[in-house]
Scaffold this active site. Structure first.
Site, PDB file in Angstrom:
ATOM      1  N   HIS A  26       0.849  -1.190   0.000  1.00 34.21           N
ATOM      2  CA  HIS A  26       0.000   0.000   0.000  1.00 34.21           C
ATOM      3  C   HIS A  26       0.883   1.238   0.000  1.00 34.21           C
ATOM      4  CE1 HIS A  26       0.747   0.468   4.276  1.00 34.21           C
ATOM      5  NE2 HIS A  26       0.223  -0.718   4.529  1.00 34.21           N
ATOM      6  N   HIS A  33       3.988   1.453   2.326  1.00 30.91           N
ATOM      7  CA  HIS A  33       5.230   0.831   1.850  1.00 30.91           C
ATOM      8  C   HIS A  33       5.814   1.664   0.700  1.00 30.91           C
ATOM      9  CE1 HIS A  33       2.533  -2.703   2.944  1.00 30.91           C
ATOM     10  NE2 HIS A  33       3.474  -2.746   3.878  1.00 30.91           N
ATOM     11  N   CYS A  83       3.752 -10.465  20.427  1.00 28.37           N
ATOM     12  CA  CYS A  83       2.812  -9.808  19.495  1.00 28.37           C
ATOM     13  C   CYS A  83       3.159 -10.306  18.104  1.00 28.37           C
ATOM     14  CB  CYS A  83       2.931  -8.289  19.566  1.00 28.37           C
ATOM     15  SG  CYS A  83       1.999  -7.504  18.224  1.00 28.37           S
ATOM     16  N   CYS A 115       3.932  -7.489  15.490  1.00 27.56           N
ATOM     17  CA  CYS A 115       5.293  -6.924  15.559  1.00 27.56           C
ATOM     18  C   CYS A 115       6.345  -8.013  15.419  1.00 27.56           C
ATOM     19  CB  CYS A 115       5.541  -6.233  16.892  1.00 27.56           C
ATOM     20  SG  CYS A 115       4.501  -4.820  17.205  1.00 27.56           S
ATOM     21  N   CYS A 174      -0.600  -4.252  22.613  1.00 31.79           N
ATOM     22  CA  CYS A 174       0.580  -3.692  21.953  1.00 31.79           C
ATOM     23  C   CYS A 174       0.235  -2.294  21.444  1.00 31.79           C
ATOM     24  CB  CYS A 174       0.982  -4.627  20.806  1.00 31.79           C
ATOM     25  SG  CYS A 174       1.680  -3.802  19.390  1.00 31.79           S
ATOM     26  N   HIS A 187      -0.335  -2.372  17.423  1.00 31.08           N
ATOM     27  CA  HIS A 187      -1.416  -3.151  16.819  1.00 31.08           C
ATOM     28  C   HIS A 187      -2.714  -3.142  17.604  1.00 31.08           C
ATOM     29  CE1 HIS A 187       2.180  -4.671  14.761  1.00 31.08           C
ATOM     30  NE2 HIS A 187       1.379  -4.690  13.731  1.00 31.08           N
ATOM     31  N   LYS A 225      -5.072   5.334  11.057  1.00 29.99           N
ATOM     32  CA  LYS A 225      -3.934   4.526  10.634  1.00 29.99           C
ATOM     33  C   LYS A 225      -4.417   3.682   9.459  1.00 29.99           C
ATOM     34  CE  LYS A 225      -0.401   1.482  12.461  1.00 29.99           C
ATOM     35  NZ  LYS A 225      -0.349   0.414  11.499  1.00 29.99           N
ATOM     36  N   LYS A 245      -5.364  -2.859   6.670  1.00 27.62           N
ATOM     37  CA  LYS A 245      -6.250  -3.696   5.881  1.00 27.62           C
ATOM     38  C   LYS A 245      -7.580  -3.873   6.603  1.00 27.62           C
ATOM     39  CE  LYS A 245      -4.307  -7.597   5.122  1.00 27.62           C
ATOM     40  NZ  LYS A 245      -3.733  -8.863   4.720  1.00 27.62           N
TER      41      LYS A 245
HETATM   42  N1  MSP Z   1       9.459  -6.975   7.807  1.00 28.69           N
HETATM   43  C1  MSP Z   1       9.675  -5.883   8.673  1.00 28.69           C
HETATM   44  C2  MSP Z   1      10.918  -5.113   8.278  1.00 28.69           C
HETATM   45  C3  MSP Z   1      12.184  -5.906   8.279  1.00 28.69           C
HETATM   46  S1  MSP Z   1      13.533  -4.945   7.705  1.00 28.69           S
HETATM   47  C4  MSP Z   1      14.853  -5.830   8.077  1.00 28.69           C
HETATM   48  C5  MSP Z   1       8.483  -4.942   8.602  1.00 28.69           C
HETATM   49  N2  MSP Z   1       7.731  -5.027   7.507  1.00 28.69           N
HETATM   50  S2  MSP Z   1       6.416  -4.139   7.211  1.00 28.69           S
HETATM   51  O1  MSP Z   1       5.836  -4.705   6.021  1.00 28.69           O
HETATM   52  O2  MSP Z   1       5.594  -4.045   8.355  1.00 28.69           O
HETATM   53  O3  MSP Z   1       6.973  -2.745   6.799  1.00 28.69           O
HETATM   54  C6  MSP Z   1       7.143  -1.707   7.719  1.00 28.69           C
HETATM   55  C7  MSP Z   1       7.650  -0.503   6.962  1.00 28.69           C
HETATM   56  O4  MSP Z   1       6.738  -0.153   5.891  1.00 28.69           O
HETATM   57  C8  MSP Z   1       7.759   0.763   7.784  1.00 28.69           C
HETATM   58  O5  MSP Z   1       8.939   0.820   8.551  1.00 28.69           O
HETATM   59  C9  MSP Z   1       7.728   1.793   6.677  1.00 28.69           C
HETATM   60  O6  MSP Z   1       8.959   1.795   6.024  1.00 28.69           O
HETATM   61  C10 MSP Z   1       6.667   1.253   5.745  1.00 28.69           C
HETATM   62  N3  MSP Z   1       5.309   1.671   6.125  1.00 28.69           N
HETATM   63  C11 MSP Z   1       4.221   0.850   6.235  1.00 28.69           C
HETATM   64  N4  MSP Z   1       3.127   1.598   6.540  1.00 28.69           N
HETATM   65  C12 MSP Z   1       3.463   2.903   6.640  1.00 28.69           C
HETATM   66  C13 MSP Z   1       2.753   4.083   6.924  1.00 28.69           C
HETATM   67  N5  MSP Z   1       1.451   4.116   7.154  1.00 28.69           N
HETATM   68  N6  MSP Z   1       3.482   5.230   6.957  1.00 28.69           N
HETATM   69  C14 MSP Z   1       4.822   5.266   6.704  1.00 28.69           C
HETATM   70  N7  MSP Z   1       5.495   4.160   6.444  1.00 28.69           N
HETATM   71  C15 MSP Z   1       4.868   2.958   6.397  1.00 28.69           C
HETATM   72  O7  MSP Z   1       8.312  -4.138   9.507  1.00 28.69           O
END
Ligand code: MSP
Length: 513
Positions: free
Chosen positions: A17, A20, A125, A128, A143, A146, A298, A301
């Site tokens: 989304h 990411h 969790c 996380c 948490c 979440h 926030k 999904k």
């Molecule tokens: N798999 C772990 C990361 C491991 S790195 C060695 C993880 N994955 S995640 O899919 O949850 O991705 C988290 C990251 O996605 C956040 O740190 C950020 O870079 C990005 N984001 C996901 N949602 C976001 C927002 N709503 N706003 C900003 N960044 C976001 O954690």
């Protein structure tokens, strides 16, 4: 010179989304900027495919875990193709090359005595993928990220002696002159990390006995490597560790690990401790940006309020979607986005400011100069003013990862040119002074070329299109590489008198809500 930048590897239980995309587009913009500055860039992204969360998602969908990973990882790659992301490689933690890297690091830490086994009880969790102590949960036992209640679990696990790295980490984080200094940004977040570090460190889980979906520990095949340890190692897998020593030596340490604040602790404390333990150099910078919410909620999904990259691209086009995603909120703090906000910024910055500059200039060149760059005394005054403004504000903001400010300076440069057009009122000159009109049009074209070169990292396709429309010669990328090295505008300008211009379609059609 080399530049190595990474994004987090994303969990494959979720579809890509705009959250990411935010990190990935930002990393792409920085990678492109460094390439234009003649760095040899390695830009890594990928997917995090092991652990309890993925196993549960596969079970829920009645799929085999690897099947789910293949499918979802492909969705991330498709999203990055759609957004024109220029990553050098894409790591999947289920790949054999990653298993090799994990085995090597894990075995090294074990051999050096940093791993021990103990019985542990904690609140896990799954969102996380980490244990929490009771004190880390909110008043309802949930948490903070979440808002779900972690389950109390007790396991005989291996642990990593994180506690023994407290002093080394503090030194490396706080002492700018340390040869292994790790720069955590923004400063407020670094202070939070330092504050927490000073309170002392607890050893962390290094393996899971109950989770089969993972990489077996090389020294105890009944346990799998804890997913976070597994995931962090991707940053060295991607550049060839341990098989391609030359590539690894060339690109490691990373120049920037980019992520949101949710996972800063893992990147600024646990990852550096693993590296110190394994005798590997530390990343130079860890930069965490904020979270963005959608209409104050926030994005998730379950709330059903995620924006997909495709929705953005369908509405605004790829280049504008990239630009809007990273410039709508300041890069660093949290911020709220909304469709209204996106559309307003699109219309203001792109349809009005940039779009008008190009369309007005080309229309007049078409009407009065047969769509050729006018023959006139080269007038570079306006281009030089725009260049000076950008030189002062653009490069430093890009280098400091202040992308919204860099974009603001681009808008300032565009506004400067548009104001000059208003002052010149070239539409009146057509009746009175064709010589001056030629000079004016010529000067707008040169200024547009300067702007297009700076716009390249944000809008790679449309910048090239602007370059062609304004009749500029040669490749915009090669010209920009030279320009960013010597900052010299050729005496004839970039759009040489007599060159053919192109009629521009509407570059940024106005968008209504
Ligand atoms: N798999 C772990 C990361 C491991 S790195 C060695 C993880 N994955 S995640 O899919 O949850 O991705 C988290 C990251 O996605 C956040 O740190 C950020 O870079 C990005 N984001 C996901 N949602 C976001 C927002 N709503 N706003 C900003 N960044 C976001 O954690």
């Amino acid at each position: 010179m080399k530049f190595y930048i990474t994004t987090p590897i994303y969990y494959v239980n979720d579809i890509p989304h705009v959250g990411h995309s935010y990190t990935t587009i930002a990393a792409d913009i920085l990678a492109r900027w460094k390439r234009l500055n003649n760095y040899d860039v390695f830009f890594l992204t990928g997917t995090d495919e092991h652990g309890a969360k993925i196993a549960a998602a596969a079970k829920e969908k009645d799929k085999n875990a690897l099947e789910l990973c293949d499918e979802m990882s492909a969705k991330f790659r498709e999203a990055w193709d759609l957004l024109n992301i220029s990553n050098t490689d894409f790591v999947r933690t289920t790949e054999q090359r990653h298993v090799l890297a994990v085995n090597k690091v894990v075995q090294t830490l074990f051999d050096k005595g940093f791993i021990f086994s103990k019985k542990y009880e904690g609140f896990y969790c799954i969102g996380c993928e980490r244990f929490y102590a009771q004190k880390d949960l909110d008043e309802n036992g949930c948490c903070h990220f979440h808002k779900t209640k972690p389950v109390l679990q007790s396991e005989e696990n291996y642990f990593f002696k994180l506690s023994s790295f407290q002093k080394s980490l503090l030194e490396r984080i706080t002492d700018k002159n340390h040869k292994e200094h790790i720069d955590i940004q923004p400063e407020e977040r670094r202070n939070e990390i330092v504050g927490k570090l000073k309170l002392g460190l607890e050893d962390v889980s290094f393996s899971r006995s109950a989770i089969e979906w993972g990489i077996p520990l090389p020294f105890d095949k009944k346990q799998t490597v804890y997913v976070w340890i597994d995931a962090l190692i991707n940053y060295i897998t991607g550049i060839g560790y341990p098989v391609d020593e030359t590539k690894f030596q060339k690109f490691w340490p990373a120049d920037v690990h980019l992520m949101a604040k949710d996972i800063l602790w893992f990147h600024s404390v646990i990852w550096p401790a693993i590296l110190i333990g394994a005798n590997l150099p530390l990343p130079k910078k860890v930069y965490s940006h904020g979270f963005f919410t959608l209409n104050s909620n926030k994005m998730s999904k379950s709330l059903g309020n995620v924006i997909s990259p495709k929705e953005l691209v369908d509405k605004y086009g790829v280049d504008a979607a990239r630009y809007l995603t990273v410039t709508l909120i300041p890069f660093g703090p949290d911020g709220d986005i909304s469709w209204q906000g996106l559309t307003l910024k699109y219309n203001t910055d792109l349809a009005n400011n940039l779009g008008n500059l190009i369309s007005r200039t080309i229309k007049m060149a078409e009407k009065y100069f047969d769509l050729l760059v006018p023959q006139t005394i080269p007038n570079l005054w306006l281009a030089k003013n725009a260049a000076a403004l950008l030189q002062e504000n653009f490069a430093s903001n890009m280098d400091n990862i202040q992308l919204h400010k860099a974009a603001e300076s681009l808008q300032d440069a565009i506004t400067l040119v548009n104001k000059q057009i208003e002052t010149d009122a070239p539409w009146k000159l057509a009746r009175t002074d064709m010589v001056k009109l030629a000079t004016c049009i010529y000067s707008y074209l040169q200024a547009a070329d300067i702007i297009a070169m700076h716009l390249l990292p944000f809008m790679p396709t449309l910048s090239e299109e602007i370059w062609r429309i304004t009749g500029a010669t040669g490749s915009i990328i090669e010209t920009a590489k030279k320009y960013f090295t010597d900052r010299v505008i050729p005496e004839t300008g970039f759009s040489v008198a007599g060159s053919q211009l192109r009629v521009s379609g509407i570059l940024f059609p106005r968008v209504t809500e």
